[in-house]
Design an enzyme around this catalytic site. Structure first.
Site, PDB file in Angstrom:
ATOM      1  CD  GLU A 295      -1.976   2.247   1.388  1.00 47.47           C
ATOM      2  OE1 GLU A 295      -1.174   2.926   0.695  1.00 47.47           O
ATOM      3  OE2 GLU A 295      -2.633   2.694   2.314  1.00 47.47           O
TER       4      GLU A 295
ATOM      5  CD  GLU B 220       2.684   7.553   0.017  1.00 46.19           C
ATOM      6  OE1 GLU B 220       1.854   8.313   0.545  1.00 46.19           O
ATOM      7  OE2 GLU B 220       2.783   6.344   0.300  1.00 46.19           O
TER       8      GLU B 220
HETATM    9  N1  SAH Z   1       0.963  -1.280   4.859  1.00 47.74           N
HETATM   10  C1  SAH Z   1       0.513  -0.379   5.916  1.00 47.74           C
HETATM   11  C2  SAH Z   1       1.210   0.983   5.845  1.00 47.74           C
HETATM   12  C3  SAH Z   1       1.104   1.710   4.519  1.00 47.74           C
HETATM   13  S1  SAH Z   1       1.881   3.321   4.537  1.00 47.74           S
HETATM   14  C4  SAH Z   1      -0.989  -0.255   5.850  1.00 47.74           C
HETATM   15  O1  SAH Z   1      -1.549  -0.533   4.783  1.00 47.74           O
HETATM   16  O2  SAH Z   1      -1.629   0.112   6.816  1.00 47.74           O
HETATM   17  C5  SAH Z   1       3.302   3.027   3.572  1.00 47.74           C
HETATM   18  C6  SAH Z   1       4.523   2.645   4.382  1.00 47.74           C
HETATM   19  O3  SAH Z   1       5.494   2.190   3.461  1.00 47.74           O
HETATM   20  C7  SAH Z   1       5.185   3.762   5.144  1.00 47.74           C
HETATM   21  O4  SAH Z   1       5.376   3.344   6.476  1.00 47.74           O
HETATM   22  C8  SAH Z   1       6.540   3.969   4.452  1.00 47.74           C
HETATM   23  O5  SAH Z   1       7.562   4.313   5.369  1.00 47.74           O
HETATM   24  C9  SAH Z   1       6.798   2.620   3.852  1.00 47.74           C
HETATM   25  N2  SAH Z   1       7.571   2.518   2.595  1.00 47.74           N
HETATM   26  C10 SAH Z   1       7.319   3.194   1.442  1.00 47.74           C
HETATM   27  N3  SAH Z   1       8.115   2.750   0.447  1.00 47.74           N
HETATM   28  C11 SAH Z   1       8.907   1.763   0.990  1.00 47.74           C
HETATM   29  C12 SAH Z   1       9.912   0.916   0.455  1.00 47.74           C
HETATM   30  N4  SAH Z   1      10.241   0.965  -0.826  1.00 47.74           N
HETATM   31  N5  SAH Z   1      10.511   0.045   1.291  1.00 47.74           N
HETATM   32  C13 SAH Z   1      10.150  -0.035   2.594  1.00 47.74           C
HETATM   33  N6  SAH Z   1       9.199   0.741   3.152  1.00 47.74           N
HETATM   34  C14 SAH Z   1       8.559   1.629   2.361  1.00 47.74           C
END
Ligand code: SAH
Length: 350
Positions: free
Chosen positions: A144, A153
């Site tokens: 996500e 993002e």
């Molecule tokens: N999966 C959770 C959080 C989604 S928010 C949910 O659905 O509730 C997205 C998260 O991804 C954030 O905490 C951000 O720090 C992390 N993130 C984004 N890109 C990333 C990457 N390439 N590798 C690791 N973490 C990542």
């Protein structure tokens, strides 16, 4: 050690970097972030859970072990859904250290420590192999990583890398695909966020209008998205000049290419007016059949379905470089250009 923290400047709205000391309290960052709003988005959570259960079942029906890669695990929510759905093992990747630490505690408290390994790394740093972070490539990819613009993002480069190095060919992906929709509109209100209209002033010697120089008025500015709650925009504030059309879609279960590209669609003007704005939103299909759909479509697109309030995903307003008069029935060509992180639009006569 010093740490840089991103902060929106309340005067200019731009993001700035502030230097914080070693003992900086990261709880503030988590409180300020959109995690809470995202975690309260019931529609999103329910559909992710349905999609994850369906993906785990498909893998099990093939007689394979279900090995999940959850990129950007945050609190660990999607990995815990996968473990509850019967996944054999989950690799939960989270780059933001305070969040990864929280995920370890949450996973443990919920009794999933034997099924979920939290890895505090950016996904592009994750290694696979007997001595690696992951024992083997995953066959279910859950993420996500989307913002209001879908790709802001960094979802595309993250998926591109994951397909090359972290997941098996033919893996299941939740979500399975995302689709971006657009609609051409005229709106004096929205156009005024971008354009300098004459400003009315009352001076001692009477009323006056201040007019900007034409160079300034005609300057298209930098193309950038404006995130808004379109569901708060009264229908009287804009007029739709085209139907809703699909601009592009991304299949997350296949190799993804993040390099800059463009997409082009044909439109027909359904009304005469001034084309000024491209409104855009996306939806995600959690499974290949398209039966589990989570949509950001505004109220006039699906008037009968209940709207989920969310602040973490809204809708996009894109300003065309200049306004184009269009005539009802006229055929138009809309181009979306994108790089790895953003999208911008231009309109031409077909
Ligand atoms: N999966 C959770 C959080 C989604 S928010 C949910 O659905 O509730 C997205 C998260 O991804 C954030 O905490 C951000 O720090 C992390 N993130 C984004 N890109 C990333 C990457 N390439 N590798 C690791 N973490 C990542």
């Amino acid at each position: 050690m010093k740490i840089f923290c991103g902060r929106a400047n309340p005067t200019t709205g731009s993001m700035e970097w502030l230097e914080e000391g070693e003992d900086y309290d990261y709880h503030q960052e988590i409180a300020r972030s959109r995690y809470a709003d995202m975690l309260h988005d019931k529609d999103r959570n329910v559909k992710y859970y349905q999609g994850i259960r369906a993906a785990v079942s498909r893998v099990k029906e093939r007689g394979e072990k279900a090995i999940v890669l959850d990129i950007g695990t945050g609190t660990g929510l999607l990995s815990m859904m996968a473990a509850s759905a019967g996944a054999d093992f989950c690799y939960a990747i989270e780059v933001f250290k305070p969040m990864a630490n929280a995920a370890v505690k949450i996973v443990e408290k919920n009794g999933f420590s034997d099924k979920i390994k939290v890895i505090n790394k950016h996904s592009t740093e994750v290694t696979v192999g007997p001595d690696g972070d992951m024992q083997c490539r995953a066959n279910i990819l859950v993420t996500e990583l989307f913002d209001t613009e879908l790709i802001g993002e960094g979802a595309l480069p993250t998926y591109e890398h994951a397909h090359k190095y972290l997941v098996q060919e033919g893996c299941e992906a939740v979500p399975h695909r995302a689709t971006v929709y657009v609609q051409l509109v005229e709106s004096r209100r929205m156009w005024s966020w971008k354009k300098l209209f004459p400003i009315h002033v009352e001076a001692e010697d009477g009323e006056k209008f201040l007019v900007a120089p034409s160079e300034m008025e005609n300057c298209p500015g930098l193309p950038s998205v404006c995130d808004i709650q379109l569901n708060q925009m009264p229908a009287s504030d804009f007029s739709t000049l085209s139907d809703v059309v699909t601009m592009f879609s991304v299949d997350f279960s296949k190799p993804v290419q993040s390099a800059s590209t463009y997409y082009r669609v044909q439109l027909e003007a359904v009304k005469s007016g001034k084309a000024q704005i491209v409104l855009s939103w996306w939806d995600i299909d959690m499974d290949p059949s398209g039966m589990i759909n989570c949509t950001m479509a505004p109220y006039w697109v699906n008037p009968t379905s209940a709207l989920q309030w969310r602040d973490h995903w809204m809708q996009c307003v894109y300003f065309l470089p200049r306004e184009e008069p269009v005539v009802q029935g006229e055929r138009l060509c809309l181009t979306a250009c994108r790089d790895q992180y953003s999208v911008w639009y231009s309109l031409h006569r077909a």
